[in-house]
Scaffold this motif. Structure first.
Motif, PDB file in Angstrom:
ATOM      1  N   PHE A 102       0.841  -1.162   0.096  1.00 27.73           N
ATOM      2  CA  PHE A 102       0.004   0.026   0.086  1.00 27.73           C
ATOM      3  C   PHE A 102       0.835   1.351   0.002  1.00 27.73           C
ATOM      4  O   PHE A 102       0.227   2.368  -0.212  1.00 27.73           O
ATOM      5  N   LEU A 103       2.176   1.248   0.124  1.00 34.11           N
ATOM      6  CA  LEU A 103       2.788   2.225   0.100  1.00 34.11           C
ATOM      7  C   LEU A 103       3.332   2.810  -1.329  1.00 34.11           C
ATOM      8  O   LEU A 103       3.677   3.813  -1.629  1.00 34.11           O
ATOM      9  N   LEU A 104       3.177   1.669  -2.183  1.00 30.25           N
ATOM     10  CA  LEU A 104       3.234   2.040  -3.671  1.00 30.25           C
ATOM     11  C   LEU A 104       2.456   3.080  -4.130  1.00 30.25           C
ATOM     12  O   LEU A 104       1.198   2.978  -3.904  1.00 30.25           O
ATOM     13  N   PRO A 105       2.801   4.323  -4.701  1.00 30.77           N
ATOM     14  CA  PRO A 105       1.901   5.163  -5.112  1.00 30.77           C
ATOM     15  C   PRO A 105       0.843   4.755  -6.081  1.00 30.77           C
ATOM     16  O   PRO A 105      -0.244   5.355  -5.960  1.00 30.77           O
ATOM     17  N   GLN A 106       0.841   3.637  -6.976  1.00 32.51           N
ATOM     18  CA  GLN A 106      -0.180   3.288  -7.760  1.00 32.51           C
ATOM     19  C   GLN A 106      -1.273   2.656  -6.993  1.00 32.51           C
ATOM     20  O   GLN A 106      -2.334   2.228  -7.451  1.00 32.51           O
ATOM     21  N   ASN A 107      -0.896   2.343  -5.652  1.00 31.58           N
ATOM     22  CA  ASN A 107      -2.046   1.628  -4.762  1.00 31.58           C
ATOM     23  C   ASN A 107      -2.761   2.625  -3.716  1.00 31.58           C
ATOM     24  O   ASN A 107      -3.347   2.010  -2.970  1.00 31.58           O
ATOM     25  N   LEU A 108      -2.530   3.675  -3.907  1.00 34.95           N
ATOM     26  CA  LEU A 108      -2.911   4.698  -3.019  1.00 34.95           C
ATOM     27  C   LEU A 108      -4.379   4.702  -3.027  1.00 34.95           C
ATOM     28  O   LEU A 108      -5.232   4.687  -2.246  1.00 34.95           O
ATOM     29  N   GLU A 109      -5.005   4.665  -4.309  1.00 30.32           N
ATOM     30  CA  GLU A 109      -6.745   4.822  -4.726  1.00 30.32           C
ATOM     31  C   GLU A 109      -7.189   3.578  -4.143  1.00 30.32           C
ATOM     32  O   GLU A 109      -8.306   3.587  -3.387  1.00 30.32           O
ATOM     33  N   MET A 110      -6.492   2.275  -4.228  1.00 30.98           N
ATOM     34  CA  MET A 110      -6.906   1.100  -3.728  1.00 30.98           C
ATOM     35  C   MET A 110      -7.219   1.078  -2.167  1.00 30.98           C
ATOM     36  O   MET A 110      -8.153   0.688  -1.733  1.00 30.98           O
ATOM     37  N   ALA A 111      -6.255   1.748  -1.414  1.00 29.31           N
ATOM     38  CA  ALA A 111      -6.067   1.910  -0.040  1.00 29.31           C
ATOM     39  C   ALA A 111      -7.274   2.782   0.320  1.00 29.31           C
ATOM     40  O   ALA A 111      -8.080   2.484   1.426  1.00 29.31           O
ATOM     41  N   LEU A 112      -7.764   3.605  -0.243  1.00 24.32           N
ATOM     42  CA  LEU A 112      -8.610   4.660   0.032  1.00 24.32           C
ATOM     43  C   LEU A 112     -10.264   3.856  -0.181  1.00 24.32           C
ATOM     44  O   LEU A 112     -11.003   4.154   0.548  1.00 24.32           O
ATOM     45  N   THR A 113     -10.145   3.075  -1.307  1.00 21.89           N
ATOM     46  CA  THR A 113     -11.270   2.440  -1.353  1.00 21.89           C
ATOM     47  C   THR A 113     -11.512   1.343  -0.289  1.00 21.89           C
ATOM     48  O   THR A 113     -12.772   1.351   0.315  1.00 21.89           O
ATOM     49  N   LEU A 114     -10.529   0.627   0.048  1.00 20.07           N
ATOM     50  CA  LEU A 114     -10.835  -0.474   1.064  1.00 20.07           C
ATOM     51  C   LEU A 114     -10.870   0.523   2.484  1.00 20.07           C
ATOM     52  O   LEU A 114     -11.821  -0.141   3.212  1.00 20.07           O
ATOM     53  N   HIS A 115     -10.316   1.617   2.807  1.00 23.04           N
ATOM     54  CA  HIS A 115     -10.796   2.489   4.027  1.00 23.04           C
ATOM     55  C   HIS A 115     -12.093   2.688   4.146  1.00 23.04           C
ATOM     56  O   HIS A 115     -12.806   2.640   4.932  1.00 23.04           O
ATOM     57  N   GLY A 116     -12.670   3.323   3.004  1.00 25.94           N
ATOM     58  CA  GLY A 116     -14.123   3.392   2.868  1.00 25.94           C
ATOM     59  C   GLY A 116     -15.067   2.072   3.158  1.00 25.94           C
ATOM     60  O   GLY A 116     -16.042   2.292   3.928  1.00 25.94           O
ATOM     61  N   LEU A 117     -14.670   0.966   2.642  1.00 31.26           N
ATOM     62  CA  LEU A 117     -15.374  -0.126   3.119  1.00 31.26           C
ATOM     63  C   LEU A 117     -15.258  -0.609   4.483  1.00 31.26           C
ATOM     64  O   LEU A 117     -16.376  -1.001   5.173  1.00 31.26           O
ATOM     65  N   LEU A 118     -14.074  -0.348   5.038  1.00 27.82           N
ATOM     66  CA  LEU A 118     -13.923  -0.749   6.291  1.00 27.82           C
ATOM     67  C   LEU A 118     -14.777   0.132   7.476  1.00 27.82           C
ATOM     68  O   LEU A 118     -14.903  -0.519   8.793  1.00 27.82           O
ATOM     69  N   SER A 119     -15.017   1.228   7.095  1.00 28.21           N
ATOM     70  CA  SER A 119     -15.550   2.110   8.033  1.00 28.21           C
ATOM     71  C   SER A 119     -16.940   1.573   8.383  1.00 28.21           C
ATOM     72  O   SER A 119     -17.714   2.017   9.227  1.00 28.21           O
ATOM     73  N   HIS A 120     -17.574   0.801   7.296  1.00 28.81           N
ATOM     74  CA  HIS A 120     -18.922   0.310   7.382  1.00 28.81           C
ATOM     75  C   HIS A 120     -18.838  -1.270   8.384  1.00 28.81           C
ATOM     76  O   HIS A 120     -19.837  -1.934   8.551  1.00 28.81           O
ATOM     77  N   ILE A 121     -17.556  -1.574   8.774  1.00 28.70           N
ATOM     78  CA  ILE A 121     -17.527  -2.771   9.550  1.00 28.70           C
ATOM     79  C   ILE A 121     -17.661  -2.479  10.932  1.00 28.70           C
ATOM     80  O   ILE A 121     -16.901  -1.783  11.464  1.00 28.70           O
ATOM     81  N   LYS A 122     -18.850  -3.033  11.532  1.00 29.53           N
ATOM     82  CA  LYS A 122     -19.084  -2.538  12.849  1.00 29.53           C
ATOM     83  C   LYS A 122     -18.965  -3.703  13.651  1.00 29.53           C
ATOM     84  O   LYS A 122     -18.375  -4.921  13.605  1.00 29.53           O
ATOM     85  N   ASN A 123     -19.209  -3.412  15.170  1.00 32.78           N
ATOM     86  CA  ASN A 123     -18.935  -4.465  16.257  1.00 32.78           C
ATOM     87  C   ASN A 123     -20.348  -5.405  16.222  1.00 32.78           C
ATOM     88  O   ASN A 123     -21.087  -5.602  16.667  1.00 32.78           O
ATOM     89  N   VAL A 124     -19.937  -6.518  15.204  1.00 33.91           N
ATOM     90  CA  VAL A 124     -20.732  -7.596  14.757  1.00 33.91           C
ATOM     91  C   VAL A 124     -20.895  -8.516  16.039  1.00 33.91           C
ATOM     92  O   VAL A 124     -22.047  -9.032  16.453  1.00 33.91           O
ATOM     93  N   PRO A 125     -19.703  -8.961  16.589  1.00 35.33           N
ATOM     94  CA  PRO A 125     -20.060  -9.808  18.144  1.00 35.33           C
ATOM     95  C   PRO A 125     -21.124  -9.499  19.109  1.00 35.33           C
ATOM     96  O   PRO A 125     -21.890 -10.071  19.706  1.00 35.33           O
ATOM     97  N   LEU A 126     -21.132  -7.855  19.042  1.00 36.81           N
ATOM     98  CA  LEU A 126     -22.058  -7.304  20.119  1.00 36.81           C
ATOM     99  C   LEU A 126     -23.463  -7.713  19.611  1.00 36.81           C
ATOM    100  O   LEU A 126     -24.217  -7.824  20.335  1.00 36.81           O
TER     101      LEU A 126
END
Length: 775
Positions: A285-309
């Motif tokens: 993810f430090l490679l410049p060409q993968n920065l946009e991919m990292a932002l996409t994954l970050h957006g998806l991860l923001s919707h991963i909530k506390n499922v065990p609860l």
């Protein structure tokens, strides 16, 4: 209370039909990030014949974690580490214990670590920890993650694949933990006795291949730093993270990621394969060409909530309306992570695991929720509601309920025709749980309860100047239509229970999603920090004994300083294992040690030992002697000597040659330059020995008065030459000594055994005025 009514008046022009909604229109703001419940852990431990058996229950994910039987020393260092890490609310153990365990539990009460509350100690009879009864408790448990169709033999095989029953101490600890949980009824105190403590899984945790770091090191190196939260609204929730390594690295989008990052810092591993696996993801993810991919994954991860609860609430039938939307978004976001990772290099293990283990069960869960649950209606009514065309019976009852207003208007018109002509109007109501009622206004002649009686009607109650009755028609409506509202709710509750069972049966997949998504979240956060701060990938090799750092930087100090001078470090067999670092105060010795400590922390002869200002809190000669003896002890170990960095102002250690000569000891200093009366710091380490501590220069830079600095230099010279130190009368105020002596005389005359003596009066009237005149 919800109701439906149809009103009819005597005049045709006044005939109106009105209806109310099925349920009060309650708008609920559906916050996606719900407030986290305070997690608690309950630790059960057994100690016997030099081995530990440990199991603990975490309410955050309703999971039991177990540590297979593990050797520990008599002072129970391993157990102390577990306690420091999980911070249990209660420690459960056998009442029959040896002296080591008794001393350990007693030491917890007198612990100096204020950030952690002292855990409660619970002693159970030793019979509760019997091996066979413990096995029976485990095997008789009703766990939601197990298929319901298993036979007794299959259940034993299933649990044996998860729990190592060949570890007797651990099995007994599990049995004691089950006994405690069922007796204390953790998190189900208000439930019926038939409801058991929710357990969503068993997980093994190990402490092998981990770096051992004590609590003081975490504080001194600022790996974690807790501060009181400045907001008055958050005082009850505890502390906030201050300037720390965890604070600058924590860019996680999910609670699970934040928790895992803290765990990695508390359990740093020595497993090179694991370390390189993490570094592979960060480097990608430090490679410049993968920065946009990292932002996409970050957006998806923001919707991963506390499922065990959420799963725990489902197990207890306490599911909230918002849980269904959160679970829906989590499942679909996880599918997005899977599809994205399938397009990434499968040679990286994390991408491969997500691509393979995020199964179609997630799609099944998301589709079920989307098909069954009417999310908008559920939020509006603040209860679980289903979509149309799911259950024909429920649809038919809802259709009848929606058509009631116009139908009841007709019923009310017929009722008015049969009523006394003095009654100007009436209406027919539908009230859930009560049924259909005829409502008429209270007439002026209706004063006493006996006046409420009307032939052919059964009086029910008076409310807001309206009389409510049951008539033959309303009774007929009750028998034909029934209690529609409650029947609809009962039907939807049954569907909700079936949907919960479908989700719980796939709980293992959801928990695995949280594990892998949290791991990806942490590594994306570390990649972001590495990109912003210019960090480089370290190279690990089992062949290198020691540490080599090129232009190392302190991650916190470089953020707080305008200019930061990097330093290289090499410690090992070639460069000398013991580094004695001298130099003026404020020249950067302590910062140099801290940046080294953040690079390496290993165990035994490969340990990294940092010593900063050893002995400064005691007599100078005693401190110097202690430092010299400790270092000579390590020198005597030869090749087994750990990597040691010592920062000291005891220049006599070198001048008196208190350390034996040899290749193990290397002397370093922080480079400085004197320009007239000014001392310039270069903050660069080099070989050599400082010739002075330059304390006066440091004091001048700190802004101390010149008179005090001059006096300090004078006293230092007197001590160095062995001459007596006399008070400097020029620094004393007029009559200062006389006032001090008078105050001492007054104090000596006090009768401290006199019950009438009030020392607070003496302090306020004598000590404080005299002190203010002296100072």
């Amino acid at each position: 209370m919800a109701l439906l009514e149809a009103r009819v008046s005597a005049s045709p022009q006044e005939q109106k039909a009105s209806s109310a909604p099925l349920c009060p229109s309650i708008f609920m703001q559906d916050g996606e990030e719900e407030e986290e419940e305070q997690a608690e852990t309950y630790l059960c431990v057994l100690w016997n014949s030099g081995c530990l058996g440990i199991a603990y229950y975490d309410t955050a994910d309703s999971t039991i974690y177990f540590l297979p039987d593990t050797p520990d020393c008599d002072n129970l260092k391993l157990l102390q580490r577990v306690v420091n890490e999980i911070n249990p609310r209660s420690i459960i153990t056998s009442a029959k214990q040896d002296e080591s365990m008794a001393q350990f539990l007693g030491g917890l009460v007198s612990s100096d670590h204020k950030e952690q509350e002292t855990p409660e100690t619970v002693l159970l009879p030793s019979v509760d920890f019997g091996l066979e009864i413990s096995k029976q408790r485990i095997l008789s448990g009703n766990f939601s993650f197990m298929p319901e169709s298993l036979t007794c033999t299959e259940k034993i095989l299933f649990l044996s694949s998860i729990i190592p029953f060949d570890c007797p101490l651990m099995v007994r600890a599990l049995g004691g933990l089950f006994k405690f949980l069922n007796r204390r009824r953790v998190n189900v105190e208000l439930e019926d006795n038939s409801v058991s403590v929710p357990i969503l899984g068993f997980k093994k945790f190990v402490l092998t291949d981990l770096v051992s770091i004590d609590q003081d090191t975490y504080s001194v190196l600022q790996i974690f730093k807790s501060e009181i939260h400045p907001s008055v609204y958050k005082m009850a929730s505890g502390l906030k993270e201050g300037l720390s390594l965890f604070g600058i690295l924590n860019r996680c989008r999910s609670k699970g990621g934040e928790k895992l990052l803290r765990l990695w810092l508390m359990r740093p591993t020595q497993d090179l394969e694991e370390l390189n696996s993490r570094l592979d993801v960060i480097q990608f993810f430090l490679l410049p060409q993968n920065l946009e991919m990292a932002l996409t994954l970050h957006g998806l991860l923001s919707h991963i909530k506390n499922v065990p609860l959420i799963l725990r609430r489902m197990l207890l039938s306490h599911t909230k309306v918002s849980d269904w939307r959160i679970l829906y978004k989590t499942a679909y976001s996880a599918l997005g992570l899977r599809d994205t990772c399938r397009s990434l290099p499968q040679s990286i293990r994390l991408f491969r695991d997500i691509a393979q283990e995020f199964s179609d069960d997630l799609h099944h869960i998301a589709c079920l929720i989307n098909k069954v649950v009417d999310l908008e209606s559920s939020i509006a009514e603040n209860r679980f509601t289903v979509r149309p065309n799911i259950d024909p019976d429920i649809d038919e009852k809802k259709r009848k309920l929606m058509g009631l207003p116009s139908f009841l208007t007709e019923v009310a018109r017929k009722e008015l025709e049969t009523l006394d002509s003095r009654i100007p109007s009436c209406c027919v109501l539908y009230i859930p749980l009560i049924g259909f009622l005829l409502s008429i206004p209270r007439l002026p002649t209706m004063i006493d309860p006996s006046d409420f009686e009307i032939v052919g009607l059964d009086f029910m109650f008076l409310s807001e100047e309206k009389l409510h009755y049951r008539s033959a028609r309303t009774k007929e409506l009750d028998s034909i239509l029934g209690d529609l509202h409650c029947e609809i709710r009962d039907g939807e509750t049954i569907l909700m229970h079936q949907l919960q069972c479908q989700v719980l049966s796939r709980g293992a997949v959801l928990n695995r999603v949280i594990d892998l998504a949290s791991r990806l979240d942490v590594l994306l956060a570390l990649a972001g920090a590495a990109r912003d701060y210019g960090y480089s990938r370290p190279q690990y090799s089992p062949k290198i004994l020691g540490v080599r750092i090129q232009d190392g930087r302190h991650p916190l100090m470089e953020l707080c300083s305008r200019t930061f001078v990097p330093n290289s470090t090499q410690s090992g067999e070639e460069g000398g294992r013991i580094k004695v670092i001298t130099g003026p105060n404020s020249s950067g010795k302590s910062i140099y040690l801290k940046q080294v400590a953040k690079a390496v922390n290993n165990a035994t002869e490969r340990s990294l030992v940092l010593i900063d200002e050893f002995g400064k809190g005691t007599n100078t000669v005693d401190g110097l002697a202690l430092l010299a003896s400790v270092l000579r002890h390590w020198v005597s170990q030869g090749s087994s000597c750990p990597q040691i960095f010592v920062a000291t102002n005891f220049l006599s250690l070198i001048q008196l040659q208190l350390l034996p000569p040899g290749s193990l000891v290397q002397y370093l200093t922080m480079e400085t330059c004197e320009d007239g009366n000014e001392l310039i710091f270069f903050y660069q380490v080099r070989e050599g020995v400082a010739n002075a501590s330059h304390a006066s220069h440091t004091a001048a830079q700190a802004g101390l008065p010149v008179k005090l600095i001059t006096r300090g230099v004078e006293v230092s010279e007197l001590i160095r030459n062995g001459k007596p130190i006399k008070p400097d009368k020029g620094l004393l105020k007029e009559n200062q000594m006389e006032n001090c002596q008078a105050l001492v005389d007054k104090f000596l005359k006090l009768d401290l055994e006199d019950p009438k003596l009030d020392l607070s009066i003496f302090m306020s009237q004598q000590v404080l005025p005299t002190a203010s005149s002296i100072l």
